[in-house]
Write an enzyme that holds these catalytic residues in place. Structure first.
Site, PDB file in Angstrom:
ATOM      1  N   SER A 264       6.846   4.801  -3.109  1.00 46.90           N
ATOM      2  CA  SER A 264       5.409   4.850  -3.338  1.00 46.90           C
ATOM      3  C   SER A 264       5.071   4.303  -4.733  1.00 46.90           C
ATOM      4  O   SER A 264       5.346   3.139  -5.033  1.00 46.90           O
ATOM      5  CB  SER A 264       4.896   6.270  -3.130  1.00 46.90           C
ATOM      6  OG  SER A 264       3.502   6.303  -3.041  1.00 46.90           O
TER       7      SER A 264
ATOM      8  N   ASP B 250       0.389   3.994   7.532  1.00 45.46           N
ATOM      9  CA  ASP B 250       0.285   4.082   6.076  1.00 45.46           C
ATOM     10  C   ASP B 250      -0.596   2.931   5.586  1.00 45.46           C
ATOM     11  O   ASP B 250      -0.332   1.770   5.903  1.00 45.46           O
ATOM     12  CB  ASP B 250       1.686   3.972   5.465  1.00 45.46           C
ATOM     13  CG  ASP B 250       1.716   4.162   3.963  1.00 45.46           C
ATOM     14  OD1 ASP B 250       0.646   4.209   3.326  1.00 45.46           O
ATOM     15  OD2 ASP B 250       2.827   4.254   3.402  1.00 45.46           O
TER      16      ASP B 250
ATOM     17  N   HIS C 182       3.176   7.957   5.388  1.00 46.06           N
ATOM     18  CA  HIS C 182       3.535   7.923   3.978  1.00 46.06           C
ATOM     19  C   HIS C 182       4.258   9.215   3.591  1.00 46.06           C
ATOM     20  O   HIS C 182       3.963  10.284   4.106  1.00 46.06           O
ATOM     21  CB  HIS C 182       2.280   7.751   3.123  1.00 46.06           C
ATOM     22  CG  HIS C 182       2.581   7.360   1.717  1.00 46.06           C
ATOM     23  ND1 HIS C 182       2.953   6.092   1.360  1.00 46.06           N
ATOM     24  CD2 HIS C 182       2.602   8.091   0.570  1.00 46.06           C
ATOM     25  CE1 HIS C 182       3.180   6.041   0.057  1.00 46.06           C
ATOM     26  NE2 HIS C 182       2.979   7.246  -0.445  1.00 46.06           N
TER      27      HIS C 182
END
Length: 303
Positions: free
Chosen positions: A152, A244, A274
């Site tokens: 991320s 996502d 995610h």
């Protein structure tokens, strides 16, 4: 009547999302940063796992930066793994990704260094990339080969560090593993629109994290997709989640790297959302995806 938001159907990942919802409200970014960190820490603790047998870890400082070193029971390579955690540049710590780092190090048979980089809003960009780069340069200066890993926001940092290392002519970076990375895509197009209300992370959440970080728009270190050239970067393993908003960032980065002559392994997890790394012990899809990540790390780190 609006169409329902896209969502996975795999039983394990739905269980994961249900647990996440009980710890971390959908509107978390509207709360104070202190409250967000409290919720996130509690969520991470819920998914904590015992470390692999005989795993040794120790905290330390490199200049002003807190780090944690992991040494597995069996060392197969002298290559060092450098991990940058996710959390939108706002939450996350050495503790939040503790078991994840230990499991990767154990699988790869390699020492791993996790970086407790400074967080926003107390520290705006480029504090985060500068902390990561300080650690990376230290590891490379010790004649170590290094594999960058990040998820991320950490995937953003890892990709940016690979660009910084290339731009400064540093050698020894042998791979980059980017896990559902945020790479500076256009919030008005593609998966940012299609998955705007995806479970676990929304496009409005991403806009919030960008705003709080205050990175300069178009800067290639902050937004690697905006780089004029990706030639000369180390080989990459990129994995994205289908559900996502960040999905197309990874897709487009993989395509650009390939077009510019960089070796790339790309994987899209069809039932994942995610932050699925935390579901690796309850979801079949997450388990398979995590195994693929560990295999890629071991491949890049091989002697």
């Amino acid at each position: 009547m609006s169409a329902p938001s896209p969502a996975p159907t795999e039983k394990g990942i739905l269980q994961f999302l249900e647990i996440c919802d009980s710890f971390y409200p959908a509107d978390a970014v509207e709360a104070s940063v202190e409250q967000q960190r409290h919720w996130y820490d509690a969520l991470c603790a819920r998914f904590d796992r015992p470390l692999p047998p005989e795993m040794i870890f120790a905290d330390g400082m490199l200049q002003r930066i807190a780090i944690r070193r992991y040494r597995p029971r069996k060392i197969l390579t002298r290559t060092i793994l450098l991990y940058l955690h996710g959390g939108g540049f706002v939450v996350g710590s050495l503790e939040s990704h503790h078991a994840i780092c230990a499991e990767i190090a154990d699988f790869a048979g390699a020492e791993l260094v996790s970086v407790d980089y400074r967080l926003a809003p107390e520290y705006r960009w480029p504090a985060q990339t500068d902390d990561g780069f300080t650690v990376l340069k230290h590891l490379l200066s010790a004649n170590s080969k290094v594999v960058l890993i990040g998820d991320s926001a950490g995937g953003n940092l890892a990709a940016g560090l690979a660009l910084r290392a290339r731009n400064e002519g540093l050698s020894g970076l042998v791979g980059q593993v980017l896990i559902y990375p945020a790479l500076g895509g256009d919030l008005r197009t593609g998966s940012y629109v299609e998955m705007a209300e995806a479970p676990g992370l929304t496009t409005s959440d991403i806009a919030y994290y960008r705003d709080i970080l205050q990175a300069p728009e178009g800067n290639e270190i902050a937004e690697p997709l905006q780089a004029a050239s990706l030639a000369g970067l180390p080989p990459a393993f990129i994995t994205v989640a289908h559900f996502d908003p960040l999905r197309d960032d990874g897709r487009h980065y993989a395509a650009r790297l390939t077009a510019e002559g960089v070796e790339v392994w790309f994987r899209e997890e069809p039932q994942m959302v995610h932050a699925w790394l935390r579901a690796r012990h309850i979801s079949d899809g997450a388990r398979d995806g995590f195994h693929a990540i560990c295999e890629a790390v071991r491949h890049f780190a091989a002697p």
